[in-house]
Design an enzyme around this catalytic site. Sequence first.
Site, PDB file in Angstrom:
ATOM      1  CG  LEU A  91      -1.736  -1.269   1.487  1.00  0.00           C
ATOM      2  CD1 LEU A  91      -2.757  -1.039   2.589  1.00  0.00           C
ATOM      3  CD2 LEU A  91      -2.418  -1.768   0.229  1.00  0.00           C
ATOM      4  CG  ASP A 137      10.174   5.322  -2.355  1.00  0.00           C
ATOM      5  OD1 ASP A 137       9.914   6.052  -3.325  1.00  0.00           O
ATOM      6  OD2 ASP A 137      11.161   5.490  -1.623  1.00  0.00           O
TER       7      ASP A 137
END
Length: 252
Positions: free
Chosen positions: A149, A152
């Site tokens: 979720l 980066d």
Amino acid sequence: MIEKETTSTFNKSTGLPRKRFYRARAHSNPLSDSHFPVPLSPSQFDYSLHYPQLFPAPSDDDNPKRIQFADVGCGFGGLLVALSTVFPDKLMIGMEIRDKVTEYVKERISALRTTNPAQYQNVSVVRTNSMKYIPNYFEKGQLTKMFFLFPDPHFKEKNHRRRVISPHLLDEYAYTLAVGGIIYTITDVEELGEWMKGCLENHPMFEALTEGELENDPVVKLLTSATEEGQKVARNGGQTFQAVYRRIAPSL
């Protein structure tokens, strides 16, 4: 007399740790070497450290329970906490590379267990680098759900190899996922969303869930509402891009 501001790391009203004492850099280089203990194999993972009420002894071979949900890059643990009560019979773990953030999640779970003794015993967190050590934690076909979720984005093309969803890493995730297991991904970066969807779409061991399956899956609704990042995107009126795929048996 004016009372001085408390310096306690815990909120007096909720009993939960205060995030401001555990802030860390938003991103970490997953390709750099970090120093933390890693089990040599899944059989050496000590369940008693993470789920002491369920595993009183370090080696409890009679207990058939094993971790089934893994939140990779779990952040401050919002999804884990939400999932813990929705699936109380499933063991789940967050995997986070940042030390301060991991410590926050540990304290959060500990506080929740203290105030809710019958709950949150099935959830834990470990500081690790999942891009390097997933096979050290999970057996073949052990997991039924994996979560990625708001990872980066690593915008620069030269850093795309650091992305947590990639063709070669999907091979490892497919190994640890049972047939029928599900990978959940979400991001507010459209380009990354297309990248993750493309990687999953082109992998021979994953297929997309249908619209009907997505609507009936209670987990999908939590992807935006349970995490700090998802709540921030919602407050700012931003878009999110999901890719939810099922692990399938390879065609012969």
